[in-house]
Design an enzyme around this catalytic site. Structure first.
Site, PDB file in Angstrom:
ATOM      1  N   MET A  51       0.946  -1.153   0.053  1.00  0.00           N
ATOM      2  CA  MET A  51       0.019  -0.018   0.056  1.00  0.00           C
ATOM      3  C   MET A  51       0.781   1.237  -0.068  1.00  0.00           C
ATOM      4  SD  MET A  51      -2.702  -1.679   0.408  1.00  0.00           S
ATOM      5  CE  MET A  51      -4.324  -0.802   0.783  1.00  0.00           C
ATOM      6  N   GLY A 116      -4.357   2.977  -0.433  1.00  0.00           N
ATOM      7  CA  GLY A 116      -5.699   2.516   0.289  1.00  0.00           C
ATOM      8  C   GLY A 116      -6.520   1.526  -0.358  1.00  0.00           C
ATOM      9  N   CYS A 117      -6.834   0.589   0.145  1.00  0.00           N
ATOM     10  CA  CYS A 117      -7.943  -0.293  -0.520  1.00  0.00           C
ATOM     11  C   CYS A 117      -8.942  -1.054   0.628  1.00  0.00           C
ATOM     12  CB  CYS A 117      -7.231  -1.431  -1.274  1.00  0.00           C
ATOM     13  SG  CYS A 117      -7.946  -2.543  -2.015  1.00  0.00           S
ATOM     14  N   GLY A 118     -10.070  -1.023   0.265  1.00  0.00           N
ATOM     15  CA  GLY A 118     -10.964  -1.602   1.206  1.00  0.00           C
ATOM     16  C   GLY A 118     -11.577  -2.839   0.622  1.00  0.00           C
ATOM     17  N   CYS A 120      -9.125  -5.512  -0.565  1.00  0.00           N
ATOM     18  CA  CYS A 120      -7.930  -5.990  -1.028  1.00  0.00           C
ATOM     19  C   CYS A 120      -8.171  -7.687  -1.090  1.00  0.00           C
ATOM     20  CB  CYS A 120      -7.066  -5.504  -0.056  1.00  0.00           C
ATOM     21  SG  CYS A 120      -6.649  -3.876  -0.016  1.00  0.00           S
TER      22      CYS A 120
END
Length: 281
Positions: A51, A116-118, A120
């Protein structure tokens, strides 16, 4: 959860020489800019994700990401966290139970280059659009408490004040007293860091609410719900999918939260506006 080591933790901002043009004049000056670096999440010796993030509060990031992504369910499931920073990035060495590591293998992929990643590591639409357990919190707050928390959040963003380039996420109690704030170049990262900080401080997230300096995307709503935060207030708009998730998961989702104004998109019973809906204050 135990912390093994933390080395060379960096500042969230750095000094750069820039050419500033104002009022028809130019000058070479020193300016503060937000730090950003790749952060690798390594579970049981195997890399899961990379990230782009602000190199602060990385222990909180490791824990919060692991919780909000459903990699572990409880802070104690993380046995060791080792944070190592070096010239070009950082690595978070995280130990989890073998059965969790086996499940993680099904989701593994490299996410290098994202702030950022929600969602993943999910390989199907169904996995991304999962519905978490419904929030049954009895939390109620006044609109004044929300306004107070927003003011406090604005005052507790040192990196943003220096650089103007980061998001913040804060958690406040039912009276609007902000207890924790975390900043990051990625809005998901800021919320993950906040979730990790809450877990490390052993604060019951269901007894308060979160405020964020960004829009409320589906991923942000999912992370709040995973952390059992019953109310999420954003200074910008939510997405339609975030509203749908919030409605089904029992999350009070608020957008355009500025001063004493806001728009409540789901479960308005948790926010006391001081007037009945349909009345004029």
């Amino acid at each position: 959860m135990t912390n093994s080591s933390s080395r060379s933790v960096r500042a969230g901002s750095v000094v750069r020489t820039v050419c500033r043009h104002r009022g028809g004049r130019s000058a070479m000056v020193q300016d503060m800019v937000a730090a950003e670096m790749p952060v690798a999440f390594i579970y049981n010796g195997v890399q899961f994700a990379v990230m782009m993030a602000t190199p602060e509060d990385l222990e909180d990031f490791a824990l919060g990401f692991s919780l909000s992504e459903g990699i572990v369910d409880h802070a104690q499931d993380l046995r060791v966290i080792a944070v190592e920073t070096f010239l070009e990035g950082a690595s978070l060495q995280i130990d989890i139970p073998p059965e969790r590591a086996a499940a993680l293998d099904q989701r593994r992929r490299n996410l290098d280059g994202r702030s950022g990643c929600g969602v993943c590591g999910n390989e199907s639409i169904e996995a991304v659009l999962r519905v978490p357990p419904v929030l049954n919190s009895s939390l109620q707050i006044d609109v004044d408490a929300l306004a107070h928390a927003l003011d406090a959040l604005h005052a507790r963003q040192p990196i943003a004040a220096q650089t103007g380039a980061v998001h913040a996420a804060g958690w406040a109690d039912a009276q609007g007293n902000v207890q924790l704030v975390r900043e990051d170049v990625g809005r998901h990262n800021a919320l993950d860091k906040l979730i990790g900080a809450l877990a490390r401080a052993r604060i019951d997230a269901s007894q308060g609410f979160a405020v964020v300096t960004s829009r409320a995307s589906y991923e942000m709503a999912m992370k709040a719900t995973q952390a059992r935060i019953p109310l999420l207030a954003a200074i910008s708009a939510p997405t339609a999918l975030a509203i749908s998730l919030a409605d089904s998961a029992g999350l009070t989702l608020i957008g355009f939260a500025r001063n004493h104004d806001c728009v409540v998109y789901s479960h308005p019973q948790r926010l006391n506006l001081g007037v009945a809906v349909g009345e004029t204050a």
